[in-house]
Enzyme design. Structure first.
Site, PDB file in Angstrom:
ATOM      1  N   ARG A 113       0.874  -1.180   0.000  1.00 10.81           N
ATOM      2  CA  ARG A 113       0.000   0.000   0.000  1.00 10.81           C
ATOM      3  C   ARG A 113       0.906   1.224   0.000  1.00 10.81           C
ATOM      4  O   ARG A 113       1.710   1.399   0.930  1.00 10.81           O
ATOM      5  CB  ARG A 113      -0.912   0.003   1.229  1.00 10.81           C
ATOM      6  CG  ARG A 113      -1.560   1.350   1.466  1.00 10.81           C
ATOM      7  CD  ARG A 113      -2.643   1.331   2.508  1.00 10.81           C
ATOM      8  NE  ARG A 113      -3.807   0.607   2.037  1.00 10.81           N
ATOM      9  CZ  ARG A 113      -4.999   0.658   2.632  1.00 10.81           C
ATOM     10  NH1 ARG A 113      -5.181   1.413   3.722  1.00 10.81           N
ATOM     11  NH2 ARG A 113      -6.016  -0.022   2.153  1.00 10.81           N
ATOM     12  N   HIS A 140      -7.673   1.064  -6.122  1.00  8.87           N
ATOM     13  CA  HIS A 140      -7.804   0.178  -4.960  1.00  8.87           C
ATOM     14  C   HIS A 140      -8.457  -1.122  -5.454  1.00  8.87           C
ATOM     15  O   HIS A 140      -9.619  -1.412  -5.161  1.00  8.87           O
ATOM     16  CB  HIS A 140      -8.642   0.865  -3.882  1.00  8.87           C
ATOM     17  CG  HIS A 140      -8.544   0.225  -2.522  1.00  8.87           C
ATOM     18  ND1 HIS A 140      -7.718  -0.855  -2.253  1.00  8.87           N
ATOM     19  CD2 HIS A 140      -9.177   0.516  -1.344  1.00  8.87           C
ATOM     20  CE1 HIS A 140      -7.855  -1.197  -0.975  1.00  8.87           C
ATOM     21  NE2 HIS A 140      -8.734  -0.386  -0.411  1.00  8.87           N
ATOM     22  N   GLN A 143     -10.154  -3.990  -3.225  1.00  6.23           N
ATOM     23  CA  GLN A 143     -11.423  -3.491  -2.679  1.00  6.23           C
ATOM     24  C   GLN A 143     -12.557  -3.707  -3.690  1.00  6.23           C
ATOM     25  O   GLN A 143     -13.633  -4.195  -3.338  1.00  6.23           O
ATOM     26  CB  GLN A 143     -11.275  -1.985  -2.378  1.00  6.23           C
ATOM     27  CG  GLN A 143     -12.540  -1.307  -1.898  1.00  6.23           C
ATOM     28  CD  GLN A 143     -12.846  -1.614  -0.448  1.00  6.23           C
ATOM     29  OE1 GLN A 143     -11.994  -1.444   0.405  1.00  6.23           O
ATOM     30  NE2 GLN A 143     -14.050  -2.047  -0.164  1.00  6.23           N
ATOM     31  N   ASP A 235     -17.450   7.192  -0.525  1.00  7.99           N
ATOM     32  CA  ASP A 235     -16.126   7.100   0.111  1.00  7.99           C
ATOM     33  C   ASP A 235     -15.804   8.488   0.660  1.00  7.99           C
ATOM     34  O   ASP A 235     -16.479   9.470   0.336  1.00  7.99           O
ATOM     35  CB  ASP A 235     -15.086   6.638  -0.942  1.00  7.99           C
ATOM     36  CG  ASP A 235     -13.686   6.425  -0.348  1.00  7.99           C
ATOM     37  OD1 ASP A 235     -13.556   6.341   0.889  1.00  7.99           O
ATOM     38  OD2 ASP A 235     -12.718   6.346  -1.127  1.00  7.99           O
ATOM     39  N   CYS A 275     -16.326   1.735   1.351  1.00  6.93           N
ATOM     40  CA  CYS A 275     -15.139   0.903   1.563  1.00  6.93           C
ATOM     41  C   CYS A 275     -14.637   0.984   3.000  1.00  6.93           C
ATOM     42  O   CYS A 275     -13.944   0.083   3.456  1.00  6.93           O
ATOM     43  CB  CYS A 275     -14.032   1.331   0.594  1.00  6.93           C
ATOM     44  SG  CYS A 275     -13.610   3.076   0.738  1.00  6.93           S
ATOM     45  N   ARG A 303     -13.648  -8.586   2.301  1.00  4.07           N
ATOM     46  CA  ARG A 303     -12.227  -8.354   1.987  1.00  4.07           C
ATOM     47  C   ARG A 303     -11.417  -9.598   2.378  1.00  4.07           C
ATOM     48  O   ARG A 303     -10.503 -10.003   1.676  1.00  4.07           O
ATOM     49  CB  ARG A 303     -11.671  -7.138   2.764  1.00  4.07           C
ATOM     50  CG  ARG A 303     -12.398  -5.816   2.567  1.00  4.07           C
ATOM     51  CD  ARG A 303     -12.189  -5.190   1.218  1.00  4.07           C
ATOM     52  NE  ARG A 303     -10.808  -4.941   0.828  1.00  4.07           N
ATOM     53  CZ  ARG A 303     -10.003  -4.001   1.328  1.00  4.07           C
ATOM     54  NH1 ARG A 303     -10.436  -3.189   2.280  1.00  4.07           N
ATOM     55  NH2 ARG A 303      -8.776  -3.854   0.880  1.00  4.07           N
TER      56      ARG A 303
HETATM   57  N1   CP Z   1     -11.138  -0.115   2.847  1.00  8.37           N
HETATM   58  C1   CP Z   1      -9.842  -0.207   3.238  1.00  8.37           C
HETATM   59  O1   CP Z   1      -8.925  -0.445   2.433  1.00  8.37           O
HETATM   60  O2   CP Z   1      -9.668  -0.045   4.571  1.00  8.37           O
HETATM   61  P1   CP Z   1      -8.263   0.128   5.338  1.00  8.37           P
HETATM   62  O3   CP Z   1      -7.715   1.476   4.922  1.00  8.37           O
HETATM   63  O4   CP Z   1      -8.630   0.068   6.773  1.00  8.37           O
HETATM   64  O5   CP Z   1      -7.343  -0.972   4.910  1.00  8.37           O
HETATM   65  N1  NVA Z   2     -10.098   6.792  -0.878  1.00  7.91           N
HETATM   66  C1  NVA Z   2      -9.664   6.337   0.413  1.00  7.91           C
HETATM   67  C2  NVA Z   2      -9.849   4.860   0.551  1.00  7.91           C
HETATM   68  C3  NVA Z   2      -9.407   4.274   1.857  1.00  7.91           C
HETATM   69  C4  NVA Z   2      -9.580   2.798   1.926  1.00  7.91           C
HETATM   70  C5  NVA Z   2      -8.211   6.715   0.619  1.00  7.91           C
HETATM   71  O1  NVA Z   2      -7.402   6.563  -0.314  1.00  7.91           O
HETATM   72  O2  NVA Z   2      -7.871   7.192   1.706  1.00  7.91           O
END
Ligand code: CP
Ligand code: NVA
Length: 315
Positions: A113, A140, A143, A235, A275, A303
């Site tokens: 990530r 993502h 997800q 989101d 999400c 997930r």
């Molecule tokens: N939705 C998601 O990716 O959550 P986290 O940021 O908690 O991993």
């Molecule tokens: N759009 C959000 C998703 C988190 C899972 C971010 O990138 O922070």
């Protein structure tokens, strides 16, 4: 029992975006995830990754992605390692390439990530083990796969449904666009001007949609977007890395809140997805996220099942 998750066709592949996979391969991920979920609920163990290791590099915080990959690897019989980017030599300037080549000597897979999609691509270029994208500023993808699994559970199908995404044309919206185009789901994004999805991602998704019959649209009008929707998705207005814009975005996005009034325009059996993490009272109200249409915690649970499918098929 079919044992989709034992299928060897995707072994060794990277998972950098949804576009890496064909419609049939997306189907395989879904079938494997549904099967792993059924087996887990029935108490049937599936240690198909016994003796395998997954390294998980995090440059950003995570609750769901970290814990679901970590527990998922454990349930598959393997061993997950959490690698905070803060504590790796990456922080002191070791290159992504050298990191990838070194980690490939110890690990059977790497999940990352981070911020730039290019960094994930570079890691995958140098790694000799599968690399899985656990979120970048651009996409993502894991997800989005777990999300269509959730939609399929509730609606029994994907093609022809309408998903309305209300809010920022961000990483989550991009992966949903790509996956909807692949599976023939219609998707409308309602966002303020200037916050549309990336034009290249949108164009490429349109080209894919032309083959599956999906209709993809962008509008400024949240009410029109939600009209007759089977799925309403939202989101956060400010993603990780955009914290300095939070205040400004709160004003710009105020019309793009998923609340009870907006939901009344959707199909009567609409499901509401997010999400997570949610900023309650901003992009979604307590009433909606805790209400009868919300499936957000099933979505979070899925997930786990989808990440297990991804690991079982790639590693
Ligand atoms: N939705 C998601 O990716 O959550 P986290 O940021 O908690 O991993
Ligand atoms: N759009 C959000 C998703 C988190 C899972 C971010 O990138 O922070």
């Amino acid at each position: 029992m079919a044992h989709f998750y034992r299928d060897a066709r995707l072994k060794g592949r990277d998972f950098l975006t949804i576009s890496d996979f064909t419609r049939e391969e997306i189907r395989l991920f879904l079938d494997a995830a549904h099967e792993l979920k059924r087996e887990l609920k029935a108490g049937i163990p599936h240690p198909v990754l016994k003796g395998k290791t997954l390294g998980m590099i995090f440059h950003k915080p995570s609750t769901r992605t970290r814990v679901s990959f970590e527990v998922g690897m454990y349930q598959l019989g393997g061993y997950p390692l959490f690698l905070s980017a803060q504590d790796l030599q990456l922080r002191r300037g070791e290159t992504i390439g050298d990191t990838a080549r070194t980690l490939s000597r110890y690990l059977d897979g790497i999940m990352i990530r981070t911020f730039a999609q290019e960094d994930v691509e570079e890691l995958a270029h140098y790694a000799t083990v599968p690399v899985i994208n656990g979120l970048t500023d651009l996409v993502h993808p894991t997800q989005a796969l777990a999300d269509i699994m959730t939609v399929e559970e509730h609606k029994g199908r994907l093609a022809g449904l309408k998903l309305a995404f209300i809010g920022d044309g961000n990483n989550v919206a991009h992966s949903l666009l790509q996956v909807c185009a692949k599976v023939g789901m219609n998707m409308v994004i309602a966002c303020p001007p200037g916050y549309e999805p990336d034009s290249q991602i949108f164009r490429e998704a349109q080209a894919e949609a032309a083959e599956t019959g999906a209709r993809l649209e962008v509008t400024e009008d949240p009410v029109a977007a939600v009209e007759g929707a089977d799925v309403v998705y939202t989101d956060v207005w400010a993603s990780m890395g955009q914290e300095a814009e939070s205040e400004e975005r709160r004003k710009i996005f105020s019309r793009y809140q998923v609340n009870s009034e907006l939901l009344r325009c959707a199909a009567p059996d609409v499901i509401v997805m997010h999400c997570l993490p949610a900023h309650r009272g901003e992009e979604i109200t307590d009433e909606v996220i805790d209400g009868p249409h919300s499936v957000v915690f099933e979505e979070a649970e899925n997930r786990l099942h989808m990440h297990k499918a991804i690991m079982a098929l790639l590693i």
